[in-house]
Write a protein that holds these residues in place. Structure first.
Motif, PDB file in Angstrom:
ATOM      1  N   LEU A  52       0.833  -1.201   0.000  1.00 33.67           N
ATOM      2  CA  LEU A  52       0.000   0.000   0.000  1.00 33.67           C
ATOM      3  C   LEU A  52       0.873   1.259   0.000  1.00 33.67           C
ATOM      4  O   LEU A  52       0.704   2.142  -0.847  1.00 33.67           O
ATOM      5  N   ALA A 104     -11.087  13.623   6.450  1.00 36.15           N
ATOM      6  CA  ALA A 104     -12.309  12.895   6.110  1.00 36.15           C
ATOM      7  C   ALA A 104     -13.474  13.806   5.745  1.00 36.15           C
ATOM      8  O   ALA A 104     -14.155  13.585   4.754  1.00 36.15           O
TER       9      ALA A 104
ATOM     10  N   ILE B  56      -6.883  -2.362  -0.802  1.00 29.34           N
ATOM     11  CA  ILE B  56      -7.394  -1.159  -1.463  1.00 29.34           C
ATOM     12  C   ILE B  56      -6.386  -0.034  -1.234  1.00 29.34           C
ATOM     13  O   ILE B  56      -5.846   0.113  -0.140  1.00 29.34           O
ATOM     14  N   SER B  57      -6.121   0.727  -2.281  1.00 33.57           N
ATOM     15  CA  SER B  57      -5.216   1.878  -2.172  1.00 33.57           C
ATOM     16  C   SER B  57      -6.045   3.141  -2.391  1.00 33.57           C
ATOM     17  O   SER B  57      -7.270   3.079  -2.547  1.00 33.57           O
ATOM     18  N   SER B  58      -5.381   4.288  -2.443  1.00 35.12           N
ATOM     19  CA  SER B  58      -6.120   5.532  -2.650  1.00 35.12           C
ATOM     20  C   SER B  58      -6.840   5.522  -3.999  1.00 35.12           C
ATOM     21  O   SER B  58      -7.883   6.156  -4.144  1.00 35.12           O
ATOM     22  N   LEU B  61     -10.041   3.962  -3.168  1.00 35.08           N
ATOM     23  CA  LEU B  61     -10.879   4.863  -2.366  1.00 35.08           C
ATOM     24  C   LEU B  61     -11.543   5.908  -3.252  1.00 35.08           C
ATOM     25  O   LEU B  61     -12.695   6.290  -3.020  1.00 35.08           O
ATOM     26  N   ARG B  62     -10.830   6.347  -4.270  1.00 30.86           N
ATOM     27  CA  ARG B  62     -11.432   7.305  -5.212  1.00 30.86           C
ATOM     28  C   ARG B  62     -12.627   6.679  -5.932  1.00 30.86           C
ATOM     29  O   ARG B  62     -13.624   7.337  -6.192  1.00 30.86           O
ATOM     30  N   LEU B  65     -15.551   6.722  -3.585  1.00 35.46           N
ATOM     31  CA  LEU B  65     -16.101   8.074  -3.448  1.00 35.46           C
ATOM     32  C   LEU B  65     -16.918   8.461  -4.671  1.00 35.46           C
ATOM     33  O   LEU B  65     -18.002   9.042  -4.554  1.00 35.46           O
ATOM     34  N   LEU B  86      -6.895  -5.239   5.918  1.00 36.00           N
ATOM     35  CA  LEU B  86      -6.288  -3.985   5.475  1.00 36.00           C
ATOM     36  C   LEU B  86      -7.336  -3.018   4.933  1.00 36.00           C
ATOM     37  O   LEU B  86      -7.228  -1.804   5.137  1.00 36.00           O
ATOM     38  N   GLU B  89      -8.882  -1.222   7.732  1.00 34.59           N
ATOM     39  CA  GLU B  89      -7.909  -0.263   8.280  1.00 34.59           C
ATOM     40  C   GLU B  89      -7.839   0.990   7.422  1.00 34.59           C
ATOM     41  O   GLU B  89      -7.849   2.114   7.937  1.00 34.59           O
ATOM     42  N   VAL B  90      -7.758   0.793   6.108  1.00 29.80           N
ATOM     43  CA  VAL B  90      -7.584   1.936   5.201  1.00 29.80           C
ATOM     44  C   VAL B  90      -8.837   2.821   5.186  1.00 29.80           C
ATOM     45  O   VAL B  90      -8.741   4.048   5.173  1.00 29.80           O
ATOM     46  N   GLU B  93      -8.614   4.771   8.432  1.00 25.42           N
ATOM     47  CA  GLU B  93      -7.521   5.747   8.421  1.00 25.42           C
ATOM     48  C   GLU B  93      -7.848   6.954   7.545  1.00 25.42           C
ATOM     49  O   GLU B  93      -7.428   8.074   7.828  1.00 25.42           O
ATOM     50  N   SER B  94      -8.567   6.713   6.468  1.00 20.46           N
ATOM     51  CA  SER B  94      -8.898   7.801   5.538  1.00 20.46           C
ATOM     52  C   SER B  94     -10.154   8.555   5.959  1.00 20.46           C
ATOM     53  O   SER B  94     -10.463   9.596   5.383  1.00 20.46           O
ATOM     54  N   GLY B  95     -10.865   8.019   6.925  1.00 21.47           N
ATOM     55  CA  GLY B  95     -12.120   8.626   7.328  1.00 21.47           C
ATOM     56  C   GLY B  95     -13.281   8.245   6.433  1.00 21.47           C
ATOM     57  O   GLY B  95     -14.408   8.699   6.617  1.00 21.47           O
ATOM     58  N   MET B  96     -13.026   7.396   5.466  1.00 20.24           N
ATOM     59  CA  MET B  96     -14.074   6.983   4.523  1.00 20.24           C
ATOM     60  C   MET B  96     -15.189   6.209   5.217  1.00 20.24           C
ATOM     61  O   MET B  96     -16.329   6.211   4.755  1.00 20.24           O
ATOM     62  N   GLU B  98     -16.690   6.928   7.674  1.00 14.94           N
ATOM     63  CA  GLU B  98     -17.701   7.856   8.175  1.00 14.94           C
ATOM     64  C   GLU B  98     -18.595   8.366   7.051  1.00 14.94           C
ATOM     65  O   GLU B  98     -19.658   8.932   7.300  1.00 14.94           O
ATOM     66  N   LEU B  99     -18.163   8.184   5.824  1.00 13.57           N
ATOM     67  CA  LEU B  99     -18.897   8.735   4.688  1.00 13.57           C
ATOM     68  C   LEU B  99     -19.903   7.760   4.095  1.00 13.57           C
ATOM     69  O   LEU B  99     -20.849   8.162   3.439  1.00 13.57           O
TER      70      LEU B  99
END
Lengths: 152, 109
Positions: A52, A104, B56-58, B61-62, B65, B86, B89-90, B93-96, B98-99
């Motif tokens: 990652l 976030a 999953i990487s950024s 995550l995109r 979103l 993982l 965790e990711v 860590e990204s706050g995702m 919560e979305l």
């Protein structure tokens, strides 16, 4: 004339491997990283975490370092308790570690600027950037240190 | 290196469920986005079942979103089911986490 800064030269220039700064180059870098970490005996869980942080760092360089096609260099080193990944490119001087992190609550409103660097910070024990001489030219030199065992 | 991602779709009530197995990274994100957007276009609501997603990487995550935004734009519900390891965790860590609406199993949708 401005003050001349001291130029640092990258150590162990022979241990580096060169890749094209492309998706295909990234795939080969990832394959080489996996071969290396398998030989080191990294756990499957830590392997995913390392991949990652590595992806975020390498893809950032591949995506933004060059306007014209260019190369990315990688050097992998195993220490007793850590793995050191060094990446180098000859793009414009740019320190990725200074990139702002999007938090976030901002994510729903805008693109994910800086999310990759945040994931890198959470992955590596230490990250260092320097603009160093490498094989006779100055380049962006990123050093990433990863703990082999997860810290509690 | 072959793309390390697999898809399987199913329905659960008024939800279309897309199970994604493997990795959503730089190399697979576009495929994942296209697959999910196509399903979302024909669905009343969309859930991504990620129990067998290992990574999953950024870039991934995109994708999540964009899917959430597209669902919102289309007045459809979007949820994530069964994250672990993982990926969990990711997302935290990204706050995702919560979305998105996140549940442990498809039965909870």
């Amino acid at each position: 004339m401005g003050k001349k800064e001291k130029v640092h030269t990258v150590a162990n220039e022979k241990n580096w491997k060169v890749y094209s700064a492309t998706a295909a180059g990234y795939e080969q870098m990832l394959a080489d990283l996996r071969d290396f970490t398998t030989a080191v005996g990294l756990s499957a869980k830590r392997q995913l975490r390392l991949e990652l942080g590595f992806e975020e760092a390498a893809v950032n360089i591949i995506s933004y370092a060059y306007v014209e096609p260019g190369d990315i260099y990688m050097c992998l080193t195993a220490r007793s308790e850590s793995i050191v990944i060094e990446l180098l490119d000859y793009g414009e001087p740019f320190n990725p570690l200074t990139k702002r992190v999007t938090r976030a609550k901002e994510l729903a409103e805008r693109e994910l600027g800086g999310l990759g660097i945040d994931l890198m910070r959470r992955t590596f024990l230490l990250m260092e950037y320097s603009y160093d001489e490498f094989r006779g030219r100055l380049g962006n030199h990123l050093t990433l240190i990863f703990a082999i065992d997860e810290k509690e | 290196m072959a793309e390390q991602i697999k898809f399987a779709s199913s329905t659960a009530g008024d939800w279309q469920v897309l199970a994604i197995e493997g990795r959503i990274d730089t190399l697979t994100a576009q495929t994942a986005e296209q697959e999910a957007l196509a399903l979302l276009a024909a669905a009343q609501n969309l859930a991504l079942e990620l129990e067998s997603l290992d990574y999953i990487s950024s870039a991934g995550l995109r994708v999540l979103l964009r899917l959430a935004k597209e669902a919102q734009r289309s007045a459809k519900a979007f949820a994530i089911v069964g994250v672990q390891g993982l990926v969990k965790e990711v997302l935290a860590e990204s706050g995702m986490d919560e979305l998105f609406t996140t549940v442990d199993s498809v039965a909870e949708l």
